[in-house]
Design a protein around this motif. Structure first.
Motif, PDB file in Angstrom:
ATOM      1  N   SER A  19     -29.780 -26.988  50.477  1.00 59.54           N
ATOM      2  CA  SER A  19     -28.572 -27.819  50.504  1.00 59.54           C
ATOM      3  C   SER A  19     -28.263 -28.349  49.107  1.00 59.54           C
ATOM      4  O   SER A  19     -29.078 -29.070  48.525  1.00 59.54           O
ATOM      5  CB  SER A  19     -28.782 -29.000  51.459  1.00 59.54           C
ATOM      6  OG  SER A  19     -27.807 -29.987  51.196  1.00 59.54           O
ATOM      7  N   THR A  21     -26.131 -30.604  48.090  1.00 61.81           N
ATOM      8  CA  THR A  21     -25.954 -32.065  47.984  1.00 61.81           C
ATOM      9  C   THR A  21     -27.312 -32.748  47.887  1.00 61.81           C
ATOM     10  O   THR A  21     -27.516 -33.655  47.077  1.00 61.81           O
ATOM     11  CB  THR A  21     -25.202 -32.610  49.212  1.00 61.81           C
ATOM     12  OG1 THR A  21     -25.742 -32.030  50.400  1.00 61.81           O
ATOM     13  CG2 THR A  21     -23.728 -32.308  49.133  1.00 61.81           C
ATOM     14  N   LEU A  22     -28.245 -32.252  48.703  1.00 59.61           N
ATOM     15  CA  LEU A  22     -29.586 -32.843  48.654  1.00 59.61           C
ATOM     16  C   LEU A  22     -30.300 -32.444  47.356  1.00 59.61           C
ATOM     17  O   LEU A  22     -31.076 -33.224  46.810  1.00 59.61           O
ATOM     18  CB  LEU A  22     -30.397 -32.409  49.882  1.00 59.61           C
ATOM     19  CG  LEU A  22     -29.810 -32.860  51.232  1.00 59.61           C
ATOM     20  CD1 LEU A  22     -30.727 -32.441  52.375  1.00 59.61           C
ATOM     21  CD2 LEU A  22     -29.585 -34.368  51.276  1.00 59.61           C
ATOM     22  N   GLY A  42     -24.074 -38.310  43.646  1.00 57.27           N
ATOM     23  CA  GLY A  42     -24.227 -37.066  44.390  1.00 57.27           C
ATOM     24  C   GLY A  42     -24.355 -37.295  45.886  1.00 57.27           C
ATOM     25  O   GLY A  42     -23.674 -36.686  46.692  1.00 57.27           O
ATOM     26  N   ALA A  43     -25.219 -38.216  46.255  1.00 53.20           N
ATOM     27  CA  ALA A  43     -25.568 -38.366  47.672  1.00 53.20           C
ATOM     28  C   ALA A  43     -24.421 -38.936  48.490  1.00 53.20           C
ATOM     29  O   ALA A  43     -23.772 -39.886  48.081  1.00 53.20           O
ATOM     30  CB  ALA A  43     -26.764 -39.284  47.805  1.00 53.20           C
ATOM     31  N   GLY A  44     -24.226 -38.335  49.654  1.00 51.72           N
ATOM     32  CA  GLY A  44     -23.231 -38.884  50.568  1.00 51.72           C
ATOM     33  C   GLY A  44     -23.896 -39.821  51.546  1.00 51.72           C
ATOM     34  O   GLY A  44     -24.018 -39.497  52.721  1.00 51.72           O
ATOM     35  N   LYS A 106     -26.874 -32.971  61.496  1.00 48.32           N
ATOM     36  CA  LYS A 106     -27.194 -31.617  61.054  1.00 48.32           C
ATOM     37  C   LYS A 106     -27.851 -30.811  62.165  1.00 48.32           C
ATOM     38  O   LYS A 106     -27.538 -29.642  62.378  1.00 48.32           O
ATOM     39  CB  LYS A 106     -28.128 -31.647  59.839  1.00 48.32           C
ATOM     40  CG  LYS A 106     -27.403 -31.854  58.527  1.00 48.32           C
ATOM     41  CD  LYS A 106     -28.367 -32.051  57.400  1.00 48.32           C
ATOM     42  CE  LYS A 106     -28.235 -31.002  56.334  1.00 48.32           C
ATOM     43  NZ  LYS A 106     -28.710 -31.480  55.015  1.00 48.32           N
ATOM     44  N   TRP A 130     -18.103 -28.815  54.180  1.00 48.85           N
ATOM     45  CA  TRP A 130     -19.410 -29.444  53.984  1.00 48.85           C
ATOM     46  C   TRP A 130     -20.440 -28.331  53.783  1.00 48.85           C
ATOM     47  O   TRP A 130     -20.417 -27.311  54.480  1.00 48.85           O
ATOM     48  CB  TRP A 130     -19.766 -30.331  55.175  1.00 48.85           C
ATOM     49  CG  TRP A 130     -21.158 -30.865  55.079  1.00 48.85           C
ATOM     50  CD1 TRP A 130     -21.683 -31.597  54.051  1.00 48.85           C
ATOM     51  CD2 TRP A 130     -22.198 -30.673  56.022  1.00 48.85           C
ATOM     52  NE1 TRP A 130     -23.008 -31.866  54.314  1.00 48.85           N
ATOM     53  CE2 TRP A 130     -23.346 -31.313  55.522  1.00 48.85           C
ATOM     54  CE3 TRP A 130     -22.279 -30.027  57.255  1.00 48.85           C
ATOM     55  CZ2 TRP A 130     -24.545 -31.323  56.191  1.00 48.85           C
ATOM     56  CZ3 TRP A 130     -23.479 -30.043  57.924  1.00 48.85           C
ATOM     57  CH2 TRP A 130     -24.597 -30.696  57.391  1.00 48.85           C
ATOM     58  N   VAL A 131     -21.330 -28.558  52.826  1.00 49.91           N
ATOM     59  CA  VAL A 131     -22.178 -27.491  52.282  1.00 49.91           C
ATOM     60  C   VAL A 131     -22.996 -26.712  53.313  1.00 49.91           C
ATOM     61  O   VAL A 131     -23.315 -25.540  53.105  1.00 49.91           O
ATOM     62  CB  VAL A 131     -23.151 -28.050  51.217  1.00 49.91           C
ATOM     63  CG1 VAL A 131     -22.387 -28.544  49.999  1.00 49.91           C
ATOM     64  CG2 VAL A 131     -24.017 -29.184  51.770  1.00 49.91           C
ATOM     65  N   ASN A 180     -15.540 -34.337  54.551  1.00 48.48           N
ATOM     66  CA  ASN A 180     -16.505 -34.244  53.459  1.00 48.48           C
ATOM     67  C   ASN A 180     -16.333 -32.821  52.929  1.00 48.48           C
ATOM     68  O   ASN A 180     -16.539 -31.881  53.709  1.00 48.48           O
ATOM     69  CB  ASN A 180     -17.925 -34.454  53.992  1.00 48.48           C
ATOM     70  CG  ASN A 180     -18.998 -34.247  52.934  1.00 48.48           C
ATOM     71  OD1 ASN A 180     -18.702 -34.081  51.762  1.00 48.48           O
ATOM     72  ND2 ASN A 180     -20.254 -34.259  53.370  1.00 48.48           N
ATOM     73  N   TYR A 212     -17.520 -38.945  60.003  1.00 42.75           N
ATOM     74  CA  TYR A 212     -16.878 -39.993  59.179  1.00 42.75           C
ATOM     75  C   TYR A 212     -15.821 -40.788  59.946  1.00 42.75           C
ATOM     76  O   TYR A 212     -15.000 -41.490  59.348  1.00 42.75           O
ATOM     77  CB  TYR A 212     -16.269 -39.377  57.894  1.00 42.75           C
ATOM     78  CG  TYR A 212     -17.342 -38.853  56.978  1.00 42.75           C
ATOM     79  CD1 TYR A 212     -18.045 -39.693  56.126  1.00 42.75           C
ATOM     80  CD2 TYR A 212     -17.716 -37.507  57.005  1.00 42.75           C
ATOM     81  CE1 TYR A 212     -19.066 -39.228  55.321  1.00 42.75           C
ATOM     82  CE2 TYR A 212     -18.735 -37.021  56.208  1.00 42.75           C
ATOM     83  CZ  TYR A 212     -19.407 -37.890  55.363  1.00 42.75           C
ATOM     84  OH  TYR A 212     -20.428 -37.432  54.574  1.00 42.75           O
ATOM     85  N   LYS A 244     -23.390 -42.377  59.045  1.00 40.46           N
ATOM     86  CA  LYS A 244     -22.421 -42.890  58.074  1.00 40.46           C
ATOM     87  C   LYS A 244     -21.840 -44.226  58.527  1.00 40.46           C
ATOM     88  O   LYS A 244     -21.864 -45.194  57.780  1.00 40.46           O
ATOM     89  CB  LYS A 244     -21.291 -41.870  57.856  1.00 40.46           C
ATOM     90  CG  LYS A 244     -21.746 -40.435  57.640  1.00 40.46           C
ATOM     91  CD  LYS A 244     -22.533 -40.198  56.362  1.00 40.46           C
ATOM     92  CE  LYS A 244     -22.905 -38.725  56.256  1.00 40.46           C
ATOM     93  NZ  LYS A 244     -23.659 -38.370  55.086  1.00 40.46           N
ATOM     94  N   TYR A 330     -15.698 -40.161  49.401  1.00 42.59           N
ATOM     95  CA  TYR A 330     -15.794 -39.207  48.303  1.00 42.59           C
ATOM     96  C   TYR A 330     -14.473 -39.125  47.542  1.00 42.59           C
ATOM     97  O   TYR A 330     -13.398 -39.224  48.136  1.00 42.59           O
ATOM     98  CB  TYR A 330     -16.106 -37.804  48.843  1.00 42.59           C
ATOM     99  CG  TYR A 330     -17.355 -37.753  49.686  1.00 42.59           C
ATOM    100  CD1 TYR A 330     -18.608 -37.940  49.108  1.00 42.59           C
ATOM    101  CD2 TYR A 330     -17.274 -37.530  51.056  1.00 42.59           C
ATOM    102  CE1 TYR A 330     -19.763 -37.901  49.885  1.00 42.59           C
ATOM    103  CE2 TYR A 330     -18.425 -37.485  51.842  1.00 42.59           C
ATOM    104  CZ  TYR A 330     -19.664 -37.668  51.248  1.00 42.59           C
ATOM    105  OH  TYR A 330     -20.797 -37.638  52.015  1.00 42.59           O
ATOM    106  N   ARG A 376     -17.211 -33.348  43.189  1.00 42.77           N
ATOM    107  CA  ARG A 376     -17.228 -34.429  44.190  1.00 42.77           C
ATOM    108  C   ARG A 376     -18.037 -35.599  43.662  1.00 42.77           C
ATOM    109  O   ARG A 376     -19.173 -35.428  43.218  1.00 42.77           O
ATOM    110  CB  ARG A 376     -17.849 -33.953  45.502  1.00 42.77           C
ATOM    111  CG  ARG A 376     -17.697 -34.996  46.618  1.00 42.77           C
ATOM    112  CD  ARG A 376     -18.517 -34.661  47.857  1.00 42.77           C
ATOM    113  NE  ARG A 376     -19.915 -35.053  47.700  1.00 42.77           N
ATOM    114  CZ  ARG A 376     -20.822 -35.040  48.695  1.00 42.77           C
ATOM    115  NH1 ARG A 376     -20.468 -34.646  49.911  1.00 42.77           N
ATOM    116  NH2 ARG A 376     -22.072 -35.395  48.477  1.00 42.77           N
TER     117      ARG A 376
HETATM  118  N1  GLU Z   1     -23.752 -35.124  54.235  1.00 37.97           N
HETATM  119  C1  GLU Z   1     -24.143 -35.819  53.043  1.00 37.97           C
HETATM  120  C2  GLU Z   1     -23.528 -35.202  51.810  1.00 37.97           C
HETATM  121  O1  GLU Z   1     -22.662 -34.372  51.904  1.00 37.97           O
HETATM  122  C3  GLU Z   1     -25.626 -35.941  52.961  1.00 37.97           C
HETATM  123  C4  GLU Z   1     -26.372 -34.777  52.428  1.00 37.97           C
HETATM  124  C5  GLU Z   1     -26.339 -33.595  53.312  1.00 37.97           C
HETATM  125  O2  GLU Z   1     -27.003 -33.622  54.332  1.00 37.97           O
HETATM  126  O3  GLU Z   1     -25.584 -32.690  52.959  1.00 37.97           O
HETATM  127  O4  GLU Z   1     -23.858 -35.618  50.721  1.00 37.97           O
END
Ligand code: GLU
Length: 397
Positions: A19, A21-22, A42-44, A106, A130-131, A180, A212, A244, A330, A376
């Motif tokens: 991932s 984002t992580l 970076g972190a959501g 997730k 979203w990734v 996101n 969200y 969230k 974001y 982002r």
């Molecule tokens: N969903 C959040 C993000 O986009 C947390 C990280 C993830 O699980 O992708 O940053």
């Protein structure tokens, strides 16, 4: 095995990447531990603490010894809280075998992909996305079909684009609003128009990602595809979680509502993988859903103030164009003008690297979300951090 040999990993895992984002969040943490003064955008994840009454319920659950297995799909009382929430906030009615709790939003989508998809099935994913959607689809051997919408169309796909993407192999359509990474929201009318297309293709299952739902920064009311098109009930799964809205990212509780047959299949996947989500976190999530919701107003006011500051600051930088966020936290800025004018930078990934190394600010490149030419920035951090970060970014660019 000699050190030259490599372990023959599955084709499945070789198709996907970690991932992003992580990964950005982990890299920022690593650099910080090496003594660098990195500001992480970076972190959501909301920077607010989980409200005290939720934490107290979890502490009590531990003291009461509520520390054993629960039913795979969650306790009856958590499932009732989920049923009540869907009715109260979304106007959608379910019975217990139509809802389940999982280890974060997730796992809800992961279960759905495993329960529904076969090789050759296509899943329509609007981009920027979203990734993890495409990778979870690929882990289920299916094929992501990306439908792109740039800033010129406010990042929202049109009914014509959806119609053009649907084939006889389309099995699933994933829709996320507030979005996101773009933070735009679809209006009810726009969702009705997408629903008209979906109505013509009864083989397509619909998944709404509503994580969200409670982070609303405009006057636009929350609505999803099912709320706008109640007749799609028999083939829609609503996905949500407490991460969230209740600032509970680490507790890992997501939940879903949908057709009993599909939820039953998702439960079967979960029973053969993780079993129930953490018993203590389930108690906390139930308290969150049933309890006082007023802290969300305070949280959203803070997000709104940051939204104005971040978007206004970004738009003063030559070559940057950013829309105000309507929901989620974001800023998704178009940086094509910056990439064009900086001689050593040829894309958003290099720009994000440059911002990390030179400005010491962590952002996620648009490429991670299927949208090159953007970055982002999460404004789920303090105003103090945001002021410092935007000053550094402005100076670097
Ligand atoms: N969903 C959040 C993000 O986009 C947390 C990280 C993830 O699980 O992708 O940053």
């Amino acid at each position: 095995m000699s050190s030259a040999q490599t372990i023959p990993l599955s084709n499945r895992v070789q198709r996907v990447k970690p991932s992003p984002t992580l990964a950005v969040t982990a890299l920022a943490a690593q650099l910080r531990s090496e003594g660098k003064d990195i500001i992480g955008l970076g972190a959501g994840e909301p920077d607010f603490d989980t409200p005290d009454h939720i934490k107290a319920a979890a502490v009590q659950a531990i003291a009461d010894g509520f520390t054993k297995y629960t039913p795979v799909d969650g306790t009856l009382s958590l499932k009732q809280a989920v049923i009540d929430k869907f009715k109260r906030e979304n106007g959608v009615e379910y019975v217990p075998n139509q809802v389940m709790a999982s280890t974060g939003g997730k796992q809800v989508f992961y279960n759905l992909c495993q329960a529904l998809l076969n090789s050759g099935d296509e899943v329509i994913i609007p981009a920027p996305y979203w990734v993890s959607y495409p990778d979870m689809v690929m882990l289920a051997d299916a094929t992501p079909v990306i439908v792109s919408a740039g800033i010129d169309q406010e990042f929202k796909i049109t009914p014509e684009q959806l119609e053009a993407a649907i084939t006889p192999n389309t099995k699933l359509f994933v829709h996320n609003t507030p979005s996101n990474p773009t933070s735009v929201m679809y209006s009810r009318d726009e969702l009705v128009a997408l629903g008209e297309v979906l109505r013509r293709h009864p083989q397509v299952i619909i998944a709404t990602d509503d994580i969200y739902e409670h982070i609303l920064l405009d006057t636009i009311p929350f609505c999803n595809l099912l709320m706008a098109n109640p007749d799609l009930y028999e083939r829609t799964v609503m996905m949500n979680g407490v991460s969230k809205g209740y600032s509970m990212t680490g507790w890992r509780i997501g939940y879903a509502g949908g057709p009993a047959e599909l939820i039953g299949a998702m439960k079967k996947v979960q029973s053969q993988s993780t079993s129930n989500p953490t018993s203590i976190a389930q108690v906390a999530a139930e308290t969150a859903l049933n309890g006082d919701q007023s802290f969300m107003t305070t949280m959203n006011q803070a997000f709104q103030e940051r939204n104005h500051f971040v978007v206004d600051s970004l738009n003063t930088i030559p070559g940057v164009h950013c829309l105000p966020s309507q929901g989620a936290f974001y800023a998704f800025a178009n940086v094509e003008g910056v990439v064009e004018r900086l001689p050593n930078i040829s894309n958003d990934t290099e720009l994000a690297e440059m911002l990390l190394n030179e400005a010491e600010v962590a952002v996620v490149p648009g490429a991670a979300f299927g949208a090159e030419g953007y970055i982002r920035l999460s404004f789920a951090t303090s105003m103090e951090n945001l002021e410092a970060a935007l000053e550094r970014i402005t100076n670097a660019l």
